[in-house]
Design a protein around this motif. Structure first.
Motif, PDB file in Angstrom:
ATOM      1  N   GLY A   1       0.802  -1.208   0.000  1.00  0.00           N
ATOM      2  CA  GLY A   1       0.000   0.000   0.000  1.00  0.00           C
ATOM      3  C   GLY A   1       0.838   1.263   0.000  1.00  0.00           C
ATOM      4  O   GLY A   1       2.068   1.243  -0.090  1.00  0.00           O
ATOM      5  N   LEU A   2       0.135   2.388   0.118  1.00  0.00           N
ATOM      6  CA  LEU A   2       0.802   3.690   0.061  1.00  0.00           C
ATOM      7  C   LEU A   2       1.840   3.855   1.161  1.00  0.00           C
ATOM      8  O   LEU A   2       2.908   4.429   0.945  1.00  0.00           O
ATOM      9  CB  LEU A   2      -0.252   4.799   0.175  1.00  0.00           C
ATOM     10  N   ARG A   3       1.521   3.330   2.358  1.00  0.00           N
ATOM     11  CA  ARG A   3       2.445   3.524   3.478  1.00  0.00           C
ATOM     12  C   ARG A   3       3.777   2.810   3.229  1.00  0.00           C
ATOM     13  O   ARG A   3       4.818   3.259   3.706  1.00  0.00           O
ATOM     14  CB  ARG A   3       1.780   3.039   4.766  1.00  0.00           C
ATOM     15  N   ASP A   4       3.761   1.705   2.489  1.00  0.00           N
ATOM     16  CA  ASP A   4       5.017   1.013   2.189  1.00  0.00           C
ATOM     17  C   ASP A   4       5.951   1.908   1.379  1.00  0.00           C
ATOM     18  O   ASP A   4       7.161   1.941   1.623  1.00  0.00           O
ATOM     19  CB  ASP A   4       4.750  -0.283   1.418  1.00  0.00           C
ATOM     20  N   VAL A   5       5.393   2.624   0.412  1.00  0.00           N
ATOM     21  CA  VAL A   5       6.214   3.539  -0.382  1.00  0.00           C
ATOM     22  C   VAL A   5       6.737   4.658   0.517  1.00  0.00           C
ATOM     23  O   VAL A   5       7.931   4.985   0.509  1.00  0.00           O
ATOM     24  CB  VAL A   5       5.416   4.135  -1.555  1.00  0.00           C
ATOM     25  N   GLU A   6       5.846   5.233   1.306  1.00  0.00           N
ATOM     26  CA  GLU A   6       6.220   6.381   2.139  1.00  0.00           C
ATOM     27  C   GLU A   6       7.286   6.006   3.163  1.00  0.00           C
ATOM     28  O   GLU A   6       8.260   6.740   3.361  1.00  0.00           O
ATOM     29  CB  GLU A   6       4.976   6.936   2.824  1.00  0.00           C
TER      30      GLU A   6
ATOM     31  N   ARG B   1       7.097  -5.831  -3.762  1.00  0.00           N
ATOM     32  CA  ARG B   1       8.385  -6.370  -4.184  1.00  0.00           C
ATOM     33  C   ARG B   1       9.512  -5.361  -3.975  1.00  0.00           C
ATOM     34  O   ARG B   1      10.637  -5.729  -3.622  1.00  0.00           O
ATOM     35  CB  ARG B   1       8.302  -6.761  -5.667  1.00  0.00           C
ATOM     36  N   LEU B   2       9.211  -4.085  -4.195  1.00  0.00           N
ATOM     37  CA  LEU B   2      10.253  -3.065  -4.118  1.00  0.00           C
ATOM     38  C   LEU B   2      10.414  -2.462  -2.729  1.00  0.00           C
ATOM     39  O   LEU B   2      11.411  -1.784  -2.466  1.00  0.00           O
ATOM     40  CB  LEU B   2       9.967  -1.938  -5.115  1.00  0.00           C
ATOM     41  N   HIS B   3       9.440  -2.686  -1.838  1.00  0.00           N
ATOM     42  CA  HIS B   3       9.471  -2.056  -0.520  1.00  0.00           C
ATOM     43  C   HIS B   3      10.791  -2.349   0.197  1.00  0.00           C
ATOM     44  O   HIS B   3      11.487  -1.442   0.656  1.00  0.00           O
ATOM     45  CB  HIS B   3       8.284  -2.549   0.303  1.00  0.00           C
ATOM     46  N   GLU B   4      11.154  -3.637   0.301  1.00  0.00           N
ATOM     47  CA  GLU B   4      12.421  -3.989   0.933  1.00  0.00           C
ATOM     48  C   GLU B   4      13.583  -3.746  -0.031  1.00  0.00           C
ATOM     49  O   GLU B   4      14.637  -3.269   0.361  1.00  0.00           O
ATOM     50  CB  GLU B   4      12.392  -5.467   1.347  1.00  0.00           C
ATOM     51  N   LYS B   5      13.352  -4.105  -1.294  1.00  0.00           N
ATOM     52  CA  LYS B   5      14.428  -3.986  -2.277  1.00  0.00           C
ATOM     53  C   LYS B   5      14.944  -2.560  -2.379  1.00  0.00           C
ATOM     54  O   LYS B   5      16.134  -2.331  -2.609  1.00  0.00           O
ATOM     55  CB  LYS B   5      13.910  -4.465  -3.632  1.00  0.00           C
ATOM     56  N   LEU B   6      14.065  -1.596  -2.220  1.00  0.00           N
ATOM     57  CA  LEU B   6      14.430  -0.190  -2.358  1.00  0.00           C
ATOM     58  C   LEU B   6      15.578   0.178  -1.430  1.00  0.00           C
ATOM     59  O   LEU B   6      16.438   0.982  -1.772  1.00  0.00           O
ATOM     60  CB  LEU B   6      13.205   0.679  -2.047  1.00  0.00           C
TER      61      LEU B   6
ATOM     62  N   THR C   1       6.596  12.947  -0.859  1.00  0.00           N
ATOM     63  CA  THR C   1       7.083  11.607  -1.178  1.00  0.00           C
ATOM     64  C   THR C   1       7.642  11.506  -2.586  1.00  0.00           C
ATOM     65  O   THR C   1       8.754  11.008  -2.800  1.00  0.00           O
ATOM     66  CB  THR C   1       5.946  10.580  -0.983  1.00  0.00           C
ATOM     67  N   LEU C   2       6.885  11.956  -3.577  1.00  0.00           N
ATOM     68  CA  LEU C   2       7.330  11.787  -4.959  1.00  0.00           C
ATOM     69  C   LEU C   2       8.541  12.658  -5.275  1.00  0.00           C
ATOM     70  O   LEU C   2       9.425  12.243  -6.035  1.00  0.00           O
ATOM     71  CB  LEU C   2       6.183  12.099  -5.921  1.00  0.00           C
ATOM     72  N   ASP C   3       8.611  13.851  -4.694  1.00  0.00           N
ATOM     73  CA  ASP C   3       9.791  14.693  -4.895  1.00  0.00           C
ATOM     74  C   ASP C   3      11.017  14.039  -4.272  1.00  0.00           C
ATOM     75  O   ASP C   3      12.119  14.047  -4.844  1.00  0.00           O
ATOM     76  CB  ASP C   3       9.574  16.076  -4.274  1.00  0.00           C
ATOM     77  N   ALA C   4      10.834  13.463  -3.086  1.00  0.00           N
ATOM     78  CA  ALA C   4      11.944  12.794  -2.413  1.00  0.00           C
ATOM     79  C   ALA C   4      12.398  11.565  -3.199  1.00  0.00           C
ATOM     80  O   ALA C   4      13.596  11.300  -3.327  1.00  0.00           O
ATOM     81  CB  ALA C   4      11.534  12.392  -0.999  1.00  0.00           C
ATOM     82  N   LEU C   5      11.445  10.822  -3.735  1.00  0.00           N
ATOM     83  CA  LEU C   5      11.790   9.643  -4.532  1.00  0.00           C
ATOM     84  C   LEU C   5      12.586  10.042  -5.770  1.00  0.00           C
ATOM     85  O   LEU C   5      13.575   9.387  -6.133  1.00  0.00           O
ATOM     86  CB  LEU C   5      10.506   8.905  -4.928  1.00  0.00           C
TER      87      LEU C   5
ATOM     88  N   LEU D   1       7.945   2.704  -8.740  1.00  0.00           N
ATOM     89  CA  LEU D   1       7.306   3.139  -7.497  1.00  0.00           C
ATOM     90  C   LEU D   1       6.518   4.418  -7.699  1.00  0.00           C
ATOM     91  O   LEU D   1       5.435   4.594  -7.138  1.00  0.00           O
ATOM     92  CB  LEU D   1       8.357   3.343  -6.401  1.00  0.00           C
ATOM     93  N   ASP D   2       7.063   5.334  -8.484  1.00  0.00           N
ATOM     94  CA  ASP D   2       6.365   6.592  -8.783  1.00  0.00           C
ATOM     95  C   ASP D   2       5.025   6.293  -9.457  1.00  0.00           C
ATOM     96  O   ASP D   2       3.975   6.824  -9.066  1.00  0.00           O
ATOM     97  CB  ASP D   2       7.244   7.451  -9.684  1.00  0.00           C
ATOM     98  N   GLU D   3       5.060   5.406 -10.450  1.00  0.00           N
ATOM     99  CA  GLU D   3       3.831   5.056 -11.169  1.00  0.00           C
ATOM    100  C   GLU D   3       2.826   4.391 -10.221  1.00  0.00           C
ATOM    101  O   GLU D   3       1.634   4.722 -10.230  1.00  0.00           O
ATOM    102  CB  GLU D   3       4.165   4.108 -12.323  1.00  0.00           C
ATOM    103  N   ALA D   4       3.308   3.459  -9.402  1.00  0.00           N
ATOM    104  CA  ALA D   4       2.411   2.748  -8.478  1.00  0.00           C
ATOM    105  C   ALA D   4       1.811   3.712  -7.461  1.00  0.00           C
ATOM    106  O   ALA D   4       0.613   3.647  -7.155  1.00  0.00           O
ATOM    107  CB  ALA D   4       3.169   1.627  -7.779  1.00  0.00           C
ATOM    108  N   TYR D   5       2.641   4.603  -6.939  1.00  0.00           N
ATOM    109  CA  TYR D   5       2.167   5.539  -5.919  1.00  0.00           C
ATOM    110  C   TYR D   5       1.107   6.469  -6.487  1.00  0.00           C
ATOM    111  O   TYR D   5       0.077   6.719  -5.857  1.00  0.00           O
ATOM    112  CB  TYR D   5       3.349   6.337  -5.374  1.00  0.00           C
TER     113      TYR D   5
END
Length: 1002
Positions: free
Chosen positions: A362-367, A472-477, A389-393, A410-414
């Motif tokens: 979900g959104l919180r995983d990206v954040e 998939r990317l939450h930890e990988k990031l 979030t998106l600027d930081a990413l 991640l940007d697209e998913a978010y």
């Protein structure tokens, strides 16, 4: 007016073609007096068909026309609707997406004109434009109306695609800023005397602070107050508190127009228990001394928005250095990750799969992932210090801290998940992050996102696709760039700089980041299949290592195992394909020394960690162990080789037991930590005891076979004593035993005795041959006459001794006697011999009780190590194993003859039987049981962590933390663990004082 059948049929078809689901109702609305001039207008139908819900849009339009105050106003709306496509698209788009805004327009029918303007400034309004829109609001009701009018314009641009999701979220934050300023202005106007006393700054936090607000959300704030020059500080803070409280009420309270949104100040120091307003110095004092990691994470988004903006800027400038030092805090990464896990664990099970914000993917995983990286690398790279979030990413990708491809996904998913969230909330303007279940609502959301072919199915597919990417990317990031930095396989890809890689390893808890990066390079570099699989596994493994007390050891041990097994086809396949195996391995390799040392001696035992042919982690029965060891002994060439083979089985099974203990204590994503710690202790004690018995049986067979073939001239049995007989051995326990023999018919007693002594001597010699395996020491000091007596006696000799010379301590020691190997019939007859001695019909007299007390006191005074803290000694300290066991055994000696349930060698079984018999209260029994289980777990933990036996908590910080992790205490809570142990032991000692030391008087 009724339509002709032919026209009706044609209109009906066109309505269906334009996306209406209830064409009959729609046709009826089009025939209404309000739309009589437009019912055949193809432009109107086309515009309605372009909305998220054409039925809803048409109904809203009719309601709006009906609400107009007079025919002239209705005509003006219709004319504008026909002539102005921008207005038509905006108005119908809003009506088709939001019943709440349709209701607002019905109550305020002139507000549709807020959508007429289409000037350049109108495309991206900021705080000033919204302040102008709220300027005439001078009370909560008018503020609410003006707020909704501004919201109407944001929603119109959003649903028409004029602005993207990020721009809409920023506009919502700017509208919230303007609203907070207006509400504070109303509060100050109501209490000018308070406003004259203080400076009050409103600092936005969370999504408002980050310029990424939802349509409906709590607006998180922190208040800072200062006295104006010459004013009393206490009075000024009270005045500021009144103003802040009034401002919150204006936004939060329900009026005839509803409420705006709740203002939430719970992110302030001490949360809801702390003062609503603090001075700047008070804030700083709290953050410097008491703040937790999550509070600094929250401050990353702090932004002054209302009130005294200069004071707000002072506040942000003062706390920012603390924010960017947060990653230097001990256990920083585990703290952040634990908070994320706690959020997920608190989601009701029925909602997990519908949660857009908090659920996995979900959104919180990206954040959380973005914020974690910001806090680690933002210390030295100021370009990362954005609250959005998106600027930081984007900044993380530009700086090489995140792979560009990963950042783009991640940007697209978010953006997609936030768009879904916006559309869900916009419908009724309610705060929710749950995806609805009704098909009509899902259809509307899908259409609003441009999914027109099969809106419901397409929405589910896209949602799951993006959530999977995030998962998939939450930890990988966090971990993948470390591998890219050392593997050097992606030319042209911005790579994590060496110093940034070291920063990240330190934040993960690695004490030696340079060595850790070398291990990663050795594991992940190259183009082989092995390296490719390792690059897939390592991001997840690194997270599990970071969750342990010693990430360095976990990674080093993984490299050693991989070096030993890397060319074995099944090894990496096991870790890749069996989800539990990789996490089990990570837990085992980072939990201490014992399990990894055992595994290094037999790396193929990794197979036990999966669910395949290795048998899994369930300990094997004594029968199976004996069968395997005896078969190995039979195949061996000589007794030394046979015992080496038995030791090999013991090594593997000790690893299995240690692994099930660690996994049961730590838990995994698939299997939480075992709740019944007593059951885990029993399993470990039983498994080690069974393994010891099987090893002795194999050693005995090897010795007899080499010296006498298969016909030893005397029957021979081994009797387990102490913890061995009680099925309670720990990893480092000696095997307390008695040896008994009985000459076979026709065999001279002296010859039989010599053979028996030779067997004992040879068994001890073979088991004491130096080895890297944990030692198996045979201790026969509990035999008659102790160290002065013969090592082995005949059954008749035991009978004669016990009849004439037996002392109280020997009856006490025999409580735990149980045959463990050798001649079963002889073992059974030995038990029949001693039962009357240990379960005396006449119980114990007072003198015998006093003797037992003296023996216990002497043992503790002589054996307690000098300098050890008795309160933390798991065996001999107050409330420790000795206290509990001697108390239970005294009950057995006194009542075992009358109570069959007490005739057991196992402490917990005897304690439960005493409770059932009414010899101890349920509460006291539970207290003793808890203390015994905890003390046993402490001893097991020490052996697992240090690789050598111990009865006290380690003093080295990492070892102490590892013991704490095993016992269920997270990073930084070793002190809590010690306090809890003292508490448990103190309660148990109170019961012992009553039951053991008060026993003679009872």
């Amino acid at each position: 007016m009724t339509a002709a059948p032919g026209r009706r049929s044609s209109t009906f078809t066109r309505l269906l073609r334009h996306g209406f689901t209830d064409a009959t109702a729609a046709e009826r609305l089009l025939d209404s007096a309000e739309l009589v001039l437009l019912r055949d207008d193809p432009v109107l139908l086309e515009a309605l068909g372009g909305t998220a819900d054409p039925d809803l849009a048409l109904l809203g339009l009719v309601r709006l026309l009906e609400a107009q105050p007079n025919p002239g106003a209705r005509r003006e709306l219709l004319d504008t609707l026909i002539a102005a496509k921008p207005l038509r698209d905006r108005l119908l788009g809003v009506l088709g997406a939001s019943t709440a805004l349709a209701d607002h327009l019905t109550r305020h029918p002139g507000d549709w004109q807020a959508l007429v303007m289409y000037e350049a400034y109108d495309l991206h309004p900021g705080v000033e434009e919204f302040e102008a829109g709220l300027a005439e609001a001078d009370d909560p009701v008018s503020l609410r109306v003006a707020y909704r009018r501004c919201l109407l314009s944001i929603a119109a641009r959003d649903v028409c695609g004029t602005t993207g999701v990020a721009e809409s979220a920023a506009e919502l934050a700017d509208l919230a800023t303007a609203t907070l300023r207006a509400a504070l202005g109303i509060a100050e106007a109501a209490a000018p005397e308070d406003a004259a006393l203080c400076r009050l700054a409103v600092v936005a936090m969370g999504k408002c602070g980050g310029h990424e607000l939802n349509y409906v959300s709590d607006v998180d704030v922190i208040f800072v107050g200062e006295a104006i020059e010459g004013a009393d500080e206490t009075k000024a803070v009270r005045a500021a508190t009144r103003l802040a409280s009034h401002m919150m009420r204006i936004c939060s309270e329900t009026t005839v127009e509803g409420s705006i949104w709740p203002v939430d100040a719970n992110l302030r120091p001490e949360g809801r228990n702390g003062p609503l307003v603090r001075t700047l110095s008070s804030h700083l004092a709290y953050y410097q001394r008491w703040a937790k990691t999550w509070e600094f994470q929250a401050l990353l988004k702090a932004r002054p928005v209302a009130g005294d903006l200069d004071l707000g800027e002072e506040y942000v400038a003062a706390v920012q250095p603390l924010v960017w030092k947060a990653a230097e805090r001990e256990n920083f990464v585990p703290d952040v990750q634990k908070m994320r896990r706690r959020v997920v664990e608190n989601i009701p099970l029925a909602e997990v799969d519908r949660q857009l914000k908090l659920g996995p993917g979900g959104l919180r995983d990206v954040e959380f992932a973005v914020q974690l990286l910001q806090l680690v690398h933002g210390r030295t790279d100021t370009s990362l210090r954005s609250g959005t979030t998106l600027d930081a990413l984007k900044a993380l990708a530009a700086g090489g801290y995140v792979g560009r491809a990963d950042a783009a996904k991640l940007d697209e998913a978010y953006r997609f998940l936030r768009s879904m969230e916006h559309r869900i909330q916009l419908f009724r303007l309610r705060r929710t992050h749950l995806v609805p279940e009704e098909e009509a609502e899902l259809r509307r959301i899908g259409r609003s996102l441009g999914l027109r072919a099969d809106p419901v199915a397409d929405l589910h597919r896209e949602w799951r696709r993006h959530a999977t990417v995030v998962r998939r990317l939450h930890e990988k990031l966090f971990y993948r760039p470390l591998l890219d930095a050392v593997a050097q396989l992606a030319p042209g890809e911005a790579r994590l700089r060496p110093e940034a890689a070291r920063e990240r390893m330190v934040a993960l808890g690695y004490a030696d980041p340079a060595s850790a990066l070398r291990h990663l390079e050795a594991l992940a570099s190259g183009v082989t299949r092995k390296a490719a699989i390792q690059r897939t596994l390592l991001p997840v493994l690194l997270g599990w290592f970071a969750d342990s007390a010693d990430p360095d050891a976990g990674l080093l041990n993984f490299r050693k195992v991989s070096d030993a097994l890397g060319k074995t086809p099944w090894y990496l396949r096991l870790l890749r394909d069996e989800g539990a195996a990789a996490q089990n391995l990570a837990r085992v390799l980072s939990a201490g020394r014992l399990a990894p040392d055992l595994l290094m001696r037999a790396p193929e035992a990794v197979a036990l960690l999966g669910d395949g042919d290795g048998g899994g982690l369930e300990p094997r029965s004594r029968t199976h162990l004996e069968q395997e060891i005896l078969a190995a002994v039979k195949r061996a060439d000589g007794s030394a080789q046979a015992v080496t083979a038995a030791r090999g089985v013991r090594r593997r099974e000790l690893f299995r037991t240690a692994a099930v203990d660690i996994v049961g204590s730590y838990g995994t994503e698939e299997q939480p930590a075992e709740a019944d710690q007593g059951a885990l202790v029993d399993r470990v004690g039983g498994a080690v005891s069974d393994l010891t018995a099987a090893t002795l049986a194999g050693t005995l067979r090897a010795v007899v076979r080499e010296g006498w073939g298969d016909s030893l001239p005397t029957r021979f049995a081994i009797i387990g004593m102490g913890r061995f007989g009680g099925h309670e051995l720990g990893y480092g326990s000696d095997a307390d035993v008695l040896f008994v023999h009985e000459p076979r018919d026709g065999v001279d007693e002296q010859e039989a005795g010599q053979a028996a002594n030779k067997v004992v001597s040879e068994m001890r010699r073979l088991l004491q041959i130096p080895s890297a395996d944990p030692p198996l020491l045979i201790d026969a000091d509990l035999r008659p006459e102790g160290k002065s007596g013969p090592l082995v006696r005949t059954l008749k000799s035991y009978e004669a001794y016990y009849r004439r010379w037996s002392l109280t301590w020997e009856s006490h020691a025999l409580l735990r006697a149980e045959p463990v190997a050798g001649d079963e019939d002889l073992g059974r007859r030995f038990i029949e011999l001693i039962d009357p001695l240990r379960y005396r019909a006449d119980g114990l007299d007072d003198e015998a009780v006093r003797e037992i007390r003296r023996l216990k006191a002497r043992m503790e005074s002589e054996r307690l190590p000098r300098g050890a803290d008795p309160k933390l000694h798991a065996k001999l300290g107050p409330g420790g194993l000795s206290d509990v066991e001697w108390t239970v055994q005294l009950l057995q000696l006194r009542h075992g003859s009358a109570e069959p349930g007490l005739r057991t060698t196992r402490t917990r079984e005897a304690l439960a039987a005493a409770r059932t018999a009414g010899l101890i209260t349920e509460e006291d029994a539970a207290t003793l049981d808890e203390a015994w289980v905890l003390a046993t777990r402490v001893r097991n933990a020490v052996m697992l962590v240090r690789g050598r036996a111990g009865d006290t908590f380690p003093t080295e910080p990492r070892e102490l933390a590892a013991v704490g992790r095993y016992l269920g205490y997270g990073p930084g809570h070793a002190g809590d663990m010690l306090d809890a142990y003292r508490r448990t032991a103190r309660r148990a000692r109170g019961v012992v004082e009553e039951l053991f030391y008060g026993a003679a008087e009872r």
